[in-house]
Design an enzyme around this catalytic site. Structure first.
Site, PDB file in Angstrom:
ATOM      1  N   PHE A 125       8.163 -98.875 138.176  1.00 12.98           N
ATOM      2  CA  PHE A 125       9.499 -98.826 138.782  1.00 12.98           C
ATOM      3  C   PHE A 125      10.112-100.199 138.983  1.00 12.98           C
ATOM      4  O   PHE A 125      11.336-100.338 139.098  1.00 12.98           O
ATOM      5  CB  PHE A 125       9.445 -98.064 140.112  1.00 12.98           C
ATOM      6  CG  PHE A 125       9.011 -98.871 141.305  1.00 12.98           C
ATOM      7  CD1 PHE A 125       9.938 -99.377 142.205  1.00 12.98           C
ATOM      8  CD2 PHE A 125       7.668 -99.116 141.549  1.00 12.98           C
ATOM      9  CE1 PHE A 125       9.549-100.102 143.319  1.00 12.98           C
ATOM     10  CE2 PHE A 125       7.258 -99.828 142.659  1.00 12.98           C
ATOM     11  CZ  PHE A 125       8.207-100.330 143.551  1.00 12.98           C
ATOM     12  N   LYS A 126       9.299-101.233 138.993  1.00 14.80           N
ATOM     13  CA  LYS A 126       9.832-102.575 139.191  1.00 14.80           C
ATOM     14  C   LYS A 126      10.827-102.960 138.091  1.00 14.80           C
ATOM     15  O   LYS A 126      11.699-103.802 138.298  1.00 14.80           O
ATOM     16  CB  LYS A 126       8.696-103.599 139.240  1.00 14.80           C
ATOM     17  CG  LYS A 126       7.584-103.300 140.251  1.00 14.80           C
ATOM     18  CD  LYS A 126       8.064-103.357 141.677  1.00 14.80           C
ATOM     19  CE  LYS A 126       6.996-102.940 142.669  1.00 14.80           C
ATOM     20  NZ  LYS A 126       5.894-103.860 142.829  1.00 14.80           N
ATOM     21  N   ASP A 127      10.695-102.346 136.905  1.00 17.27           N
ATOM     22  CA  ASP A 127      11.632-102.628 135.820  1.00 17.27           C
ATOM     23  C   ASP A 127      13.070-102.303 136.210  1.00 17.27           C
ATOM     24  O   ASP A 127      14.014-102.920 135.705  1.00 17.27           O
ATOM     25  CB  ASP A 127      11.285-101.806 134.571  1.00 17.27           C
ATOM     26  CG  ASP A 127      10.029-102.287 133.881  1.00 17.27           C
ATOM     27  OD1 ASP A 127       9.827-103.512 133.796  1.00 17.27           O
ATOM     28  OD2 ASP A 127       9.239-101.440 133.429  1.00 17.27           O
ATOM     29  N   LEU A 168      13.981-105.453 138.194  1.00 21.68           N
ATOM     30  CA  LEU A 168      13.649-106.739 137.580  1.00 21.68           C
ATOM     31  C   LEU A 168      14.227-106.900 136.182  1.00 21.68           C
ATOM     32  O   LEU A 168      14.164-107.977 135.608  1.00 21.68           O
ATOM     33  CB  LEU A 168      12.133-106.945 137.579  1.00 21.68           C
ATOM     34  CG  LEU A 168      11.608-107.363 138.950  1.00 21.68           C
ATOM     35  CD1 LEU A 168      10.091-107.271 139.011  1.00 21.68           C
ATOM     36  CD2 LEU A 168      12.059-108.776 139.287  1.00 21.68           C
ATOM     37  N   THR A 202       5.066-106.004 139.907  1.00 21.00           N
ATOM     38  CA  THR A 202       6.171-106.963 139.972  1.00 21.00           C
ATOM     39  C   THR A 202       5.965-108.114 139.003  1.00 21.00           C
ATOM     40  O   THR A 202       6.899-108.541 138.324  1.00 21.00           O
ATOM     41  CB  THR A 202       6.326-107.522 141.405  1.00 21.00           C
ATOM     42  OG1 THR A 202       6.836-106.489 142.251  1.00 21.00           O
ATOM     43  CG2 THR A 202       7.288-108.691 141.444  1.00 21.00           C
TER      44      THR A 202
END
Length: 499
Positions: free
Chosen positions: A112-114, A117, A147
């Site tokens: 989910f960090k995509d 980010l 992350t």
């Protein structure tokens, strides 16, 4: 025009525009930037129900990032949410008989960090141009597994930037580690530390707070910024996907306009569920925010008794991105709960640093009544993954498994049948060994990539590009250090140009 201003959760005198706050990452007093107010939606939700993810992201983000022009913000969004994602919808909402799973793992690093980010590098470089910054911007970040890779992927070879990632050597999955140590890019560096994520995060914050080091960096044409969710430029994009999920439920006819939903989020650093809370404050019809913890259940205990206490055994689990005892983004909720009293937050954070705990007032605890804490141990997590697979064929990762197990328990206890969105934060392939063990009932004696093939064989979707790319990729990063020596490593990388 009067812009939204951002100030520190610890009461510092800085009042910055959005682009300035994104550039700084962390306030000078160690606090996190928060907007002076939570803006309300200036659009009708129902009218956006057929909108693309990019359009929804723009409508949400423009309310916070108002010193970016329409053209600048559209450029950042369009550059981020493109064919790096393996679905044109950017994220998907999968319906099962129990809940709706918001798949946030369709980006280039399958986590989910995509979602945030992918856009942060564009927000940062645009901010640098807007503010006449000539220095090289070096991203300094700690990661519990996801992350780091997502940030490196986003910043890889972006002109005028560099990125240094610290991760706990024994606290990430094999796939997570491979994704980081094989990362390409002349401006990327990765360091394994001897310690846990909290050690890495504390070390990064300490480096940011060192004014003498900041002066030395500036003299060398360098300034630090952050890609962690402590950066407001990470938090704001996350709000958009909860709004998008609600709109998809509307568009699919699963809910009525204005009907409330629950949101359940596997939680470590607290940023992801905080984004859902902010969406609620903006006008999204949300009932309960279910905060799901693994065995490192510091947040569960906090919502139960109002005491945040990190003085406990740190447990390594099969959901390593949640193996966290200092949930940095909780500070933002604390700030809101005490009426934005920065001095009071500063006092509590000092207590956390010195005594390892703090206690909120009854009024602050009441302010947080929208949140419900829950936790699942390893056995419950694996049982939840298996039960969902057995009943539906749908395969989830170990972090989503925690959330699903917690949600099932919440539903059993409360009988609350409100439609619920569960944030599915990583592809099952990222934690294939544990997922397969949960489904088949025992650990498999296979190599890492054999496990991945087996997972595909039993029903997981196509093996993502992110996995295929690391299969034979050479290891490029071998640095490691004690947590006490993190600043020395940063100096060595930046001033001696040694990998």
């Amino acid at each position: 025009m009067e812009y939204m201003l951002y100030s520190s959760t610890r009461g510092g005198k800085e009042k910055l525009r959005a682009s300035e706050a994104i550039l700084k990452g962390l306030a000078a007093d160690g606090g996190l930037f928060m907007p002076e107010r939570i803006p309300e939606f200036d659009f009708d939700l129902y009218s956006l129900k057929e909108s693309s993810y990019r359009d929804v992201a723009y409508e949400v983000m423009k309310l916070f990032l108002d010193d970016y022009s329409k053209e600048e913000l559209r450029y950042c969004i369009d550059s981020a949410y493109d064919d790096k994602f393996d679905t044109k919808n950017i994220c998907e909402l999968k319906k099962t008989k129990d809940a709706y799973f918001l798949e946030l793992f369709h980006g280039s690093t399958i986590a989910f960090k995509d979602m945030a980010l992918s856009i942060l590098p564009h927000l940062l470089t645009t901010a640098a141009k807007k503010n006449g910054i000539k220095n090289k911007i070096v991203i300094l970040t700690a990661t519990s597994g996801d992350t780091g890779k997502a940030a490196m992927s986003g910043f890889c070879d972006v002109e005028g930037t560099g990125i240094i990632v610290f991760y706990p050597k024994d606290g990430v999955s094999h796939v997570q580690r491979l994704q980081m140590v094989t990362q390409k890019g002349d401006n990327t560096d990765v360091v394994a530390i001897h310690g846990n994520f909290d050690d890495a995060q504390s070390g990064v914050k300490k480096i940011f707070a060192d004014k003498d080091f900041a002066k030395k960096l500036d003299e060398n044409g360098i300034q630090l910024s952050s890609a962690n969710s402590i950066n407001i430029g990470r938090l704001v994009p996350q709000i958009a996907y909860y709004v998008y999920a609600y709109l998809k439920l509307l568009d699919n006819g699963d809910i009525e306009d204005g009907e409330k939903i629950n949101v359940c989020v596997p939680t470590g650093n607290f940023g992801n569920i905080l984004a859902a809370y902010i969406a609620k404050q903006m006008g999204l019809p949300v009932n309960k925010l279910i905060c799901a913890s693994n065995e490192n259940k510091v947040l569960f205990d906090f919502f139960e008794n109002g005491v945040y206490d990190r003085n406990r055994k740190f447990i390594l689990t099969s959901s390593p991105s949640m193996d966290i005892l200092i949930s940095s983004n909780l500070e933002r909720l604390i700030y809101l709960s005490c009426g934005s009293d920065g001095e009071y937050v500063k006092k509590l954070m000092k207590e956390l640093a010195t005594d390892g705990k703090y206690t909120v007032t009854p009024a602050m605890k009441d302010f947080m009544k929208d949140f419900v804490g829950g936790y699942a141990d390893e056995g419950q997590n694996f049982a939840g993954i298996k039960s969902l697979y057995d009943s539906t064929g749908y395969i989830i990762d170990t972090h989503t498994g925690v959330a699903f197990s917690v949600y099932q328990h919440y539903k059993d206890v409360t009988k609350d049948m409100t439609s619920t969105v569960i944030a599915s934060t990583a592809s099952p392939y990222k934690f294939a060994d544990s997922v397969l063990e949960a489904i088949l009932g025992k650990k498999q004696k296979m190599g890492d990539f054999e496990v991945i093939d087996k997972l595909h064989e039993i029903g997981a979707p196509d093996i993502p590009r992110a996995i295929l790319e690391i299969k034979d990729a050479p290891v490029r990063h071998t640095r490691e250090c004690d947590s006490a020596d993190m600043q020395k490593e940063v100096e060595d990388i930046l001033f001696n140009n040694r990998r």
